[in-house]
Design a protein around this motif. Sequence first.
Motif, short mmCIF file in Angstrom:
data_model
loop_
_atom_site.label_atom_id
_atom_site.label_comp_id
_atom_site.label_asym_id
_atom_site.label_seq_id
_atom_site.Cartn_x
_atom_site.Cartn_y
_atom_site.Cartn_z
N LYS A 1 31.33 30.69 25.65
CA LYS A 1 30.83 30.67 24.27
C LYS A 1 29.82 29.55 24.00
O LYS A 1 28.76 29.81 23.43
CB LYS A 1 32.00 30.60 23.28
N GLU B 1 25.91 30.06 22.78
CA GLU B 1 25.44 29.44 21.54
C GLU B 1 24.27 28.49 21.77
O GLU B 1 23.71 27.96 20.83
CB GLU B 1 26.59 28.67 20.87
N ARG C 1 34.59 44.57 21.60
CA ARG C 1 34.93 43.46 20.69
C ARG C 1 35.43 42.31 21.56
O ARG C 1 36.34 42.48 22.35
CB ARG C 1 36.04 43.87 19.72
N ARG D 1 30.92 37.57 20.45
CA ARG D 1 30.04 38.74 20.54
C ARG D 1 28.77 38.57 19.71
O ARG D 1 27.71 39.06 20.08
CB ARG D 1 30.80 39.99 20.10
N GLU D 2 28.87 37.84 18.62
CA GLU D 2 27.71 37.67 17.74
C GLU D 2 26.57 36.90 18.39
O GLU D 2 25.45 36.90 17.90
CB GLU D 2 28.13 36.99 16.43
N HIS D 3 26.83 36.26 19.52
CA HIS D 3 25.80 35.49 20.22
C HIS D 3 25.08 36.29 21.30
O HIS D 3 24.22 35.77 21.98
CB HIS D 3 26.41 34.23 20.84
N GLU E 1 22.35 43.14 22.09
CA GLU E 1 22.75 44.39 22.71
C GLU E 1 21.53 45.19 23.15
O GLU E 1 20.55 45.28 22.43
CB GLU E 1 23.57 45.24 21.74
#
Length: 111
Positions: free
Chosen positions: A17, A21, A55, A59-61, A64
């Motif tokens: 993570k 980030e 999920r 994941r928001e980083h 896709e």
Amino acid sequence: VVEDVDRASLEVLALLKPLAEGFSLGAAGRALASESVRRHAGFRLLGTATTEEARFLGREHWVEAYCRPLDRAELMAIVGLPASVAAAVVDAAEGSARDAIKMARRVRDRV
């Protein structure tokens, strides 16, 4: 490259993570807790997920990108084996590009 990032354990995701980030990675096992491994300016972290509905932590980083499945001819060309062997490998993989590539690697390693 992290394969199947959506299936990784929470421990692995927690480690990745900070990289996703844009931060540096703490150096586990170092004498000084303040030591870290700095990312190179051109560092890129790539990961694959097995489903569109994946999920997972952080994941928001991720950005896709969807790829269409390879057709049989493309897959046979990618495995890089003689045509008859490539056809057998692709058929045995039942349409899974990842499985076909892994099987082809095993076949090449034995030859």
